[in-house]
Design a protein around this motif. Structure first.
Motif, PDB file in Angstrom:
ATOM      1  N   ASP A  31       0.743  -1.249   0.007  1.00 32.47           N
ATOM      2  CA  ASP A  31       0.000   0.086   0.077  1.00 32.47           C
ATOM      3  C   ASP A  31       0.695   1.286  -0.029  1.00 32.47           C
ATOM      4  N   LYS A  32       2.018   1.308   0.696  1.00 30.52           N
ATOM      5  CA  LYS A  32       2.881   2.388   0.781  1.00 30.52           C
ATOM      6  C   LYS A  32       3.476   2.657  -0.612  1.00 30.52           C
ATOM      7  N   THR A  33       3.977   1.469  -1.281  1.00 30.34           N
ATOM      8  CA  THR A  33       4.325   1.586  -2.587  1.00 30.34           C
ATOM      9  C   THR A  33       3.328   2.165  -3.499  1.00 30.34           C
ATOM     10  N   LEU A  53      18.802  -2.425  -6.004  1.00 32.14           N
ATOM     11  CA  LEU A  53      18.305  -1.096  -6.375  1.00 32.14           C
ATOM     12  C   LEU A  53      18.271  -0.155  -5.494  1.00 32.14           C
ATOM     13  N   ARG A  54      17.321  -0.544  -4.164  1.00 29.25           N
ATOM     14  CA  ARG A  54      17.050   0.167  -3.178  1.00 29.25           C
ATOM     15  C   ARG A  54      18.423   0.498  -2.182  1.00 29.25           C
ATOM     16  N   GLU A  55      19.530  -0.537  -2.297  1.00 26.69           N
ATOM     17  CA  GLU A  55      20.765  -0.083  -1.877  1.00 26.69           C
ATOM     18  C   GLU A  55      21.353   1.250  -2.340  1.00 26.69           C
ATOM     19  N   LEU A  78      22.716   6.839  -2.345  1.00 22.08           N
ATOM     20  CA  LEU A  78      22.831   8.447  -2.985  1.00 22.08           C
ATOM     21  C   LEU A  78      22.188   9.187  -2.031  1.00 22.08           C
ATOM     22  N   ASN A  79      20.731   8.652  -1.205  1.00 15.59           N
ATOM     23  CA  ASN A  79      20.095   9.627  -0.307  1.00 15.59           C
ATOM     24  C   ASN A  79      21.291   9.969   0.979  1.00 15.59           C
ATOM     25  N   ASP A  80      21.725   8.940   1.550  1.00 18.05           N
ATOM     26  CA  ASP A  80      22.791   8.928   2.397  1.00 18.05           C
ATOM     27  C   ASP A  80      23.686  10.042   2.414  1.00 18.05           C
ATOM     28  N   THR A  96      22.906  22.839  -2.501  1.00 12.36           N
ATOM     29  CA  THR A  96      21.711  22.447  -2.289  1.00 12.36           C
ATOM     30  C   THR A  96      21.771  20.809  -2.281  1.00 12.36           C
ATOM     31  N   LEU A  97      20.547  20.259  -2.005  1.00 11.12           N
ATOM     32  CA  LEU A  97      20.442  18.851  -1.918  1.00 11.12           C
ATOM     33  C   LEU A  97      20.525  18.336  -3.504  1.00 11.12           C
ATOM     34  N   LEU A  98      19.640  19.097  -4.338  1.00 14.54           N
ATOM     35  CA  LEU A  98      19.988  18.556  -5.763  1.00 14.54           C
ATOM     36  C   LEU A  98      21.219  18.912  -6.207  1.00 14.54           C
ATOM     37  N   PRO A 116       3.457  11.834  15.839  1.00  9.38           N
ATOM     38  CA  PRO A 116       4.600  11.232  14.739  1.00  9.38           C
ATOM     39  C   PRO A 116       4.030  11.783  13.164  1.00  9.38           C
ATOM     40  N   LEU A 117       5.293  11.998  12.430  1.00 11.59           N
ATOM     41  CA  LEU A 117       4.714  12.014  10.933  1.00 11.59           C
ATOM     42  C   LEU A 117       4.481  10.687  10.635  1.00 11.59           C
ATOM     43  N   VAL A 118       5.129   9.633  10.576  1.00 13.40           N
ATOM     44  CA  VAL A 118       4.878   8.335  10.524  1.00 13.40           C
ATOM     45  C   VAL A 118       4.412   7.426  11.692  1.00 13.40           C
ATOM     46  N   PRO A 119       2.918   7.343  11.985  1.00 12.84           N
ATOM     47  CA  PRO A 119       2.689   6.593  13.326  1.00 12.84           C
ATOM     48  C   PRO A 119       2.694   5.103  12.708  1.00 12.84           C
ATOM     49  N   LEU A 164       5.686   0.317   8.464  1.00 10.98           N
ATOM     50  CA  LEU A 164       5.145  -0.796   7.688  1.00 10.98           C
ATOM     51  C   LEU A 164       6.370  -1.259   6.646  1.00 10.98           C
ATOM     52  N   ARG A 165       6.519  -2.717   6.765  1.00 10.45           N
ATOM     53  CA  ARG A 165       7.349  -3.408   6.097  1.00 10.45           C
ATOM     54  C   ARG A 165       6.706  -4.584   5.204  1.00 10.45           C
ATOM     55  N   ILE A 166       7.619  -5.345   4.431  1.00  9.94           N
ATOM     56  CA  ILE A 166       7.152  -6.373   3.830  1.00  9.94           C
ATOM     57  C   ILE A 166       8.462  -7.334   3.640  1.00  9.94           C
ATOM     58  N   CYS A 224      15.151   7.191   8.956  1.00 14.43           N
ATOM     59  CA  CYS A 224      15.436   8.237   8.039  1.00 14.43           C
ATOM     60  C   CYS A 224      16.688   8.997   7.607  1.00 14.43           C
ATOM     61  N   PRO A 225      16.851   8.820   6.369  1.00 19.31           N
ATOM     62  CA  PRO A 225      18.286   9.380   6.290  1.00 19.31           C
ATOM     63  C   PRO A 225      18.248  11.042   6.296  1.00 19.31           C
ATOM     64  N   GLY A 226      17.138  11.665   6.578  1.00 21.27           N
ATOM     65  CA  GLY A 226      17.240  13.058   6.525  1.00 21.27           C
ATOM     66  C   GLY A 226      16.944  13.480   8.144  1.00 21.27           C
TER      67      GLY A 226
HETATM   68  C1  HEM Z   1      11.553  16.520   9.598  1.00 26.31           C
HETATM   69  C2  HEM Z   1      11.302  15.471  10.405  1.00 26.31           C
HETATM   70  C3  HEM Z   1      11.144  14.172   9.681  1.00 26.31           C
HETATM   71  C4  HEM Z   1      10.889  12.997  10.232  1.00 26.31           C
HETATM   72  C5  HEM Z   1       9.795  12.971  11.716  1.00 26.31           C
HETATM   73  C6  HEM Z   1      10.946  11.964   9.281  1.00 26.31           C
HETATM   74  C7  HEM Z   1      10.558  10.532   9.568  1.00 26.31           C
HETATM   75  C8  HEM Z   1      10.860   9.621   8.656  1.00 26.31           C
HETATM   76  C9  HEM Z   1      10.220   8.077   8.809  1.00 26.31           C
HETATM   77  C10 HEM Z   1       9.536   7.497  10.339  1.00 26.31           C
HETATM   78  C11 HEM Z   1      10.908   7.453   8.051  1.00 26.31           C
HETATM   79  C12 HEM Z   1      10.656   5.891   7.677  1.00 26.31           C
HETATM   80  C13 HEM Z   1      11.376   5.231   8.516  1.00 26.31           C
HETATM   81  C14 HEM Z   1      10.926   3.548   8.559  1.00 26.31           C
HETATM   82  O1  HEM Z   1      10.049   3.321   7.707  1.00 26.31           O
HETATM   83  O2  HEM Z   1      11.538   2.837   9.192  1.00 26.31           O
HETATM   84  C15 HEM Z   1      11.520   8.229   6.840  1.00 26.31           C
HETATM   85  C16 HEM Z   1      11.965   7.698   5.875  1.00 26.31           C
HETATM   86  C17 HEM Z   1      12.514   8.662   4.883  1.00 26.31           C
HETATM   87  N1  HEM Z   1      12.663  10.069   5.166  1.00 26.31           N
HETATM   88 FE1  HEM Z   1      12.372  11.183   6.578  1.00 26.31          FE
HETATM   89  N2  HEM Z   1      11.757  12.309   8.195  1.00 26.31           N
HETATM   90  C18 HEM Z   1      11.895  13.537   8.575  1.00 26.31           C
HETATM   91  C19 HEM Z   1      12.610  14.420   7.444  1.00 26.31           C
HETATM   92  C20 HEM Z   1      13.311  14.029   6.439  1.00 26.31           C
HETATM   93  C21 HEM Z   1      14.051  15.057   5.529  1.00 26.31           C
HETATM   94  C22 HEM Z   1      14.369  16.619   5.785  1.00 26.31           C
HETATM   95  C23 HEM Z   1      14.361  14.190   4.592  1.00 26.31           C
HETATM   96  C24 HEM Z   1      15.097  14.632   3.212  1.00 26.31           C
HETATM   97  C25 HEM Z   1      15.439  15.863   3.019  1.00 26.31           C
HETATM   98  C26 HEM Z   1      13.746  12.801   4.673  1.00 26.31           C
HETATM   99  C27 HEM Z   1      13.998  11.743   3.809  1.00 26.31           C
HETATM  100  C28 HEM Z   1      13.654  10.499   4.091  1.00 26.31           C
HETATM  101  C29 HEM Z   1      13.701   9.318   3.070  1.00 26.31           C
HETATM  102  C30 HEM Z   1      14.654   9.614   1.869  1.00 26.31           C
HETATM  103  C31 HEM Z   1      13.240   8.216   3.670  1.00 26.31           C
HETATM  104  C32 HEM Z   1      13.085   6.879   2.956  1.00 26.31           C
HETATM  105  C33 HEM Z   1      14.234   6.315   3.704  1.00 26.31           C
HETATM  106  C34 HEM Z   1      14.444   4.586   3.181  1.00 26.31           C
HETATM  107  O3  HEM Z   1      13.428   4.067   2.383  1.00 26.31           O
HETATM  108  O4  HEM Z   1      15.446   4.033   3.490  1.00 26.31           O
HETATM  109  N3  HEM Z   1      13.383  12.745   5.951  1.00 26.31           N
HETATM  110  N4  HEM Z   1      11.414   9.556   7.453  1.00 26.31           N
END
Ligand code: HEM
Length: 473
Positions: A138-140, A158-160, A165-167, A274-276, A349-352, A355-357, A421-423
């Protein structure tokens, strides 16, 4: 009012183990697997009635709230009718009935294993993402609409590559982002206009945060491009429906192409800070789309507006916590303020739901589960549960200053482990810095919605439509 909170330490599993012992787990309300290490033959599947209750009180409201584009009216309505309490009651009942063991729920997208015990939550974060992947169905489906080449929408090699890149771009493994100085300047410039009047409405805050997002991700050139944000918001609204559609609609595809085309134009001239710009300067495989990642970066940075509004509403209701920020008269203590932001994220939380598969046949507590099974940690519920996190429904930012608090797997606003979260650092820095700018030379003395510090905090705190009252000290 704030209350002292004991520092988080190593946690014991909660909930009773099956009283009848490992050889008769099937008698234990069907809770095979309730005992760590026991060899079980039957997954603890819930009854249909329980799956339905879970869907009605938890999953459907989560869908209705809107994930990439939150729907404020629905959020307010769900808060008013007490939906967070129904959801918590459902999860508590499941935990009690199955003695804390993982429970298997049926659903439209297949089976979901729900984890409610701290030991399982720690295991969830410890397992490799190649096995327990982030691209749940569902997330995808939802995210494919707005970021089809994003890291979350992939698994395996592919994810790795996308994650690497994100890291690199987000400096996930570094203490501070190399462009941190530039980003702080951007934030300071955008915040100056926010404190000119006695009140700050959400729309104004959100507009400033959108400018900050565009400047951090794309550069000065995009500062005034509100049209880009209109397009992105429309696309995110389409994403809200992704889980119930077969795939992106033609309209959604068109919106994605148009927004991405604009990002490509910016990418040509994106400054190296910048990030980009960083993404364009990073070597990556042909399958990795650096520009495609920017959709998520903008989405995540936009969320800073709601995070800031909630943090400041919480501080307005807890004047002692606000006063504690000022060691020196005018500049708030950044470490304490950061703890306030984290505490707001724990409560809201932003992500309450994490979810994984399962990408391979796997066992969990000795019980076999096939590839394709979903695994859910309802972290929003767990990190507010006073049985697990003392004073779970209270605003107690001091808990985040305790040694090891940010490694505690029961408090996970950013997740933990390989999927974290890498951010995280960048997002926290941005939210803390916006709060710091607003609280330098001002105090937040009130706000709407108004919170009662003497009662458990409400499950929903709708940021959009919020208003903050600012005054000079
Ligand atoms: C500001 C507060 C933020 C919160 C609370 C937050 C929270 C989260 C959470 C909970 C996840 C999922 C982790 C999981 O499923 O285990 C996530 C994933 C991710 N976040 Fe954030 N995030 C934030 C900011 C950011 C920022 C600023 C960026 C980049 C500019 C970012 C980029 C990402 C990315 C790319 C993923 C996917 C990681 C993956 O699939 O490996 N996040 N974030």
């Amino acid at each position: 009012m704030s209350r002292p909170t004991p520092p988080p330490g190593p946690r014991e599993p909660v909930g009773p183990t099956c009283p009848t012992g490992p050889t008769s787990t099937a008698d234990c309300a069907g809770s095979a697997g309730a005992l760590p290490g026991s060899i079980a033959v039957r997954p603890p599947r819930t009854r249909l009635r329980e799956s339905l209750r879970f869907a009605v009180t938890h999953s459907l409201p989560a869908f209705a709230r809107g994930v990439p584009a939150p729907r404020p009216a629905v959020q307010t309505l769900l808060g008013a009718v007490g939906q967070p309490r129904w959801s918590a009651a459902t999860l508590r009942t499941l935990r009690d009935r199955y003695h804390g063991a993982p429970v298997l729920l049926g659903g439209a997208s297949g089976d979901t294993l729900v984890l409610l015990d701290p030991v399982d939550v720690a295991e969830f974060f410890a397992r490799p993402v190649r096995e327990l992947a982030l691209d749940a169905v569902d997330k995808t489906k939802m995210l494919t609409v707005l970021e089809p080449t994003g890291v979350v929408c992939s698994h395996g090699d592919l994810r790795e590559e996308r994650r690497a890149l994100n890291d690199q771009v987000l400096a996930h493994h570094e203490e501070t982002h190399p462009s941190c100085g530039t980003y702080r300047t951007v934030i300071a410039e955008e915040c100056t206009r926010l404190t000119t009047g006695p009140t700050l409405g959400y729309a104004r805050l959100e507009r400033a945060v959108h400018r900050i997002s565009r400047r951090i991700v794309l550069g000065e050139q995009a500062a005034g491009d509100e049209e880009l944000h209109h397009r992105l918001l429309a696309l995110r609204k389409e994403g809200n429906w992704g889980a119930v559609r077969r795939g992106p609609t033609p309209a959604a595809r068109q919106r994605y192409e148009a927004a991405t085309g604009r990002l490509h134009v910016y990418a040509r001239h994106a400054p190296a800070t910048t990030l980009l710009g960083r993404a364009m300067d990073t070597a990556c495989g042909a399958d990795v789309d650096p520009v495609g990642q920017a959709h998520h970066w903008l989405l995540a940075l936009d969320a800073v507006a709601a995070i800031v509004a909630r943090t400041l509403l919480l501080l307005a209701a807890h004047p002692a916590e606000q006063a504690a920020l000022y060691d020196v008269p005018h500049a708030p203590d950044t470490a304490r303020l950061r703890a306030c932001v984290l505490e707001g994220l724990r409560l809201y939380p932003l992500v309450p739901d994490l979810l994984r598969i399962l990408r391979a046949d796997t066992t969990w507590r000795g019980v076999p589960y096939p590839a394709g099974t979903h695994v859910l940690v309802p972290i929003g519920f767990l990190q507010r549960d006073s049985g697990l996190v003392p004073g779970g429904s209270l605003f107690a930012p001091g808990r985040w200053l305790a040694e090891g608090a940010e490694r505690d797997t029961l408090m996970a606003p950013f997740g933990h482990g390989e999927g974290r979260c890498p951010g995280d650092r960048l997002g926290l820095m941005a939210a803390t810095e916006v709060c710091a700018q607003l609280l330098s030379g001002h105090r937040v003395t009130g706000g709407r919605p108004r919170l009662d510090p003497h009662r458990p905090l409400p499950g929903v705190l709708n940021a959009s439509g919020s208003q903050l009252t600012l005054a000079r000290p």
